[in-house]
Structures are given as C-alpha cells and as structure tokens.
Design a protein around this motif. Structure first.
Motif, PDB file in Angstrom:
ATOM      1  N   TRP A   1       0.830  -1.131  -0.272  1.00  0.00           N
ATOM      2  CA  TRP A   1       0.009   0.103   0.089  1.00  0.00           C
ATOM      3  C   TRP A   1       0.678   1.089   0.063  1.00  0.00           C
ATOM      4  O   TRP A   1       0.624   2.129  -0.645  1.00  0.00           O
ATOM      5  CB  TRP A   1      -0.989   0.051   1.181  1.00  0.00           C
ATOM      6  N   THR A   2       1.818   1.194   0.738  1.00  0.00           N
ATOM      7  CA  THR A   2       2.652   2.371   1.165  1.00  0.00           C
ATOM      8  C   THR A   2       3.491   2.889  -0.299  1.00  0.00           C
ATOM      9  O   THR A   2       3.732   3.903  -0.537  1.00  0.00           O
ATOM     10  CB  THR A   2       3.734   2.241   2.179  1.00  0.00           C
ATOM     11  N   ARG A   3       3.923   1.645  -0.834  1.00  0.00           N
ATOM     12  CA  ARG A   3       4.548   1.838  -2.192  1.00  0.00           C
ATOM     13  C   ARG A   3       3.948   2.520  -3.356  1.00  0.00           C
ATOM     14  O   ARG A   3       4.477   3.313  -4.056  1.00  0.00           O
ATOM     15  CB  ARG A   3       5.397   0.724  -2.708  1.00  0.00           C
ATOM     16  N   HIS A   4       2.594   2.142  -3.378  1.00  0.00           N
ATOM     17  CA  HIS A   4       1.569   2.811  -4.292  1.00  0.00           C
ATOM     18  C   HIS A   4       1.391   4.163  -3.860  1.00  0.00           C
ATOM     19  O   HIS A   4       1.280   4.813  -4.772  1.00  0.00           O
ATOM     20  CB  HIS A   4       0.653   1.870  -4.388  1.00  0.00           C
ATOM     21  N   TRP A   5       1.160   4.555  -2.566  1.00  0.00           N
ATOM     22  CA  TRP A   5       0.546   5.715  -2.146  1.00  0.00           C
ATOM     23  C   TRP A   5       2.014   6.680  -2.291  1.00  0.00           C
ATOM     24  O   TRP A   5       1.438   7.860  -2.865  1.00  0.00           O
ATOM     25  CB  TRP A   5       0.369   5.641  -0.533  1.00  0.00           C
TER      26      TRP A   5
END
Length: 282
Positions: free
Chosen positions: A39-43
């Motif tokens: 999730w964090t990589r996409h965000w």
C-alpha cells in the motif's frame, strides 16, 4: 515554507533488506513481509504524496558509532552518505543524498531550541536507515528523495525517554516550518517492534503490547510518551526500546493525525514487523 505532511513508522529488520537485495520476495516466507509495504509503495509513488525530503530517524548498529562515542541524538549534515559494510559488504543500494542546507538549518534550530545535537559530517549508514528506504522505494538506481539521517542512541544505556523523543519531534517540526524553501517533508521513525536478540528471552514477541502501541499512536499518544524504559524492557524485550524513535516522528506531526495504513506481521526474522502511515491533519 517547508512543511511536514506525513509520517511513516516501520521496523528496520535486516532480513527485509536480504529479501529485497536477493530478489526473494516471491518466496512464501518473505511474501507477507514485503506485502506489508504494498500500500505504501503505491501511495508514495503518487505525485501528491512524494516527499522532497525524508527525515529518517534510526539507530546505528555499531557501524558509524562505537563504545568510544555514543551520541544521544546525531544529525547527518554532509552532502551524501554511503551504505555501511556491516560485515558482509555494503548493501547494493544507492548512496543517500542529503538535503544539506535543510539539515544544517535543523541542526542550528534544534541547538538553539536547547537540544544538544551531535553534528555528523562523515559516516556510513547501515540497515537501520537503508532497509526502510528499500521497503518503501524498492530497488531504484537512485533514491527518489533527499534523506536527512537522524540517529538516536537506543543501544547503550542511558537512552532518551519517550517524552524527550516526542519533544524533539516537536522541535524538528518548528525547524522545518522555519526553513524558507517550498519543500514537502516526511519524517520516518524506524525500529522495533517487540524483539530480543540475546539471553534467555531471545525471540520474545509481545503481539498484544505491539498492537496497543500501534493503536495509541493515534488514539492515545500521551500514554506512549509516559511509558518508562523498564516497561519496554519487560514487555517488548531488550531491543523493543527502539520504538521511542517512532515518538520523534509522532511528535513532529502535531496533535492530530489520520491513520492511512497499518500492517503487522509475525515473524520477520525473530522480530515483530510493524508499519504505520500517518497523515498530518492540522
């Protein structure tokens, strides 16, 4: 004016770096560990969330400092920092490029704000700093943000209290906001969660304590500020004290935050992996 927009908290387990460096993320053991950061990589890849600078709070593992010099708080002010050789060669990751003008400004502001910072102009940075970068940014040719290293002694007693770490975070926020350049800044607090690497309690993981800590990063941060060292040691093992570094990040975000993402996974090596993304809301 520079501004702190968000904070990330994450474990910096060396094994995460091994999985990424050796391209083993597809293996059953490593897959859920790295999935914690999907999730964090996409965000963070979205332009509106990409930081110009990350202030990365971590602890050195006898790579830059030894028992001869033990700074409680140290800030890296050089132009760049190389990955450290921790006994098996440096990690195959990019050089860490600093935002030296902002780092010097923060150092001056903190010292005039009565924090006795150690200024570091030459050091190598170990897995405590590079593993969080890899977990969030993967394997780029160059890190996509400038990084200011802020090292905290959580290895040799006495270590700073959670409240002192929180107050340092507040002072960092004041320093950033007084810097006359339009920058989006994130602050990352790393280390933890519960783990002990030696002795009769080696392998200790306290999931209930960890989950309450994650809850109270948003719900009751005042409780976290008051946790005494002995509770960290008793409940989370000798290395669980690293979580005071999360409180530097949390203090810098101010009183009101919104939780964007949370992950928790056991085991990651002999450690509980914890991860939060918090957005500053005021």
């Amino acid at each position: 004016m520079a501004r702190i927009s968000a904070g990330i908290a994450t474990s910096h387990v060396p094994l995460i770096g091994v999985a990424i460096d050796q391209n083993r993320g597809h293996e059953p053991y490593f897959k859920p560990i790295l999935a914690a950061y999907d999730w964090t990589r996409h965000w963070i890849s979205r332009p509106e969330n990409k930081p110009d600078v990350v202030i990365l709070v971590y602890n050195d593992h006898a790579s830059a400092f030894d028992m001869n010099i033990i700074p409680t708080f140290a800030i890296g002010c050089a132009e760049r920092f190389a990955p450290a050789d921790e006994g098996w060669g440096p990690r195959p990751v990019p050089m860490v490029e600093n935002h030296a003008p902002l780092a010097w400004h923060i150092a001056q502001s903190l010292i005039l704000d009565d924090f006795d910072m150690t200024i570091i102009n030459k050091m190598d940075v170990d897995h405590g700093l590079t593993v969080p970068l890899s977990a969030v940014f993967g394997q780029p040719d160059a890190w996509p943000t400038r990084v200011i290293p802020l090292a905290v002694n959580v290895v040799t007693y006495p270590v700073p209290s959670g409240n002192r770490c929180w107050l340092l975070g507040e002072a960092i926020a004041r320093a950033v906001e007084s810097f006359d350049e339009d920058l989006t800044v994130q602050i990352w607090g790393t280390g933890g969660m519960s783990h002990q690497l030696q002795g009769k309690r080696a392998g200790l993981i306290n999931q209930a304590w960890d989950q309450r800590f994650l809850d109270d990063m948003v719900a009751d941060p005042a409780r976290l500020r008051a946790i005494p060292h002995i509770e960290y040691l008793r409940e989370t093992g000798s290395e669980g004290i690293e979580m005071v570094m999360w409180l530097i990040m949390r203090g810098a975000l101010g009183p009101n935050v919104r939780e964007l993402h949370r992950a928790y996974h056991v085991p990651a090596s002999n450690t509980a992996l914890g991860h939060l993304v918090l957005e500053k809301t005021s």
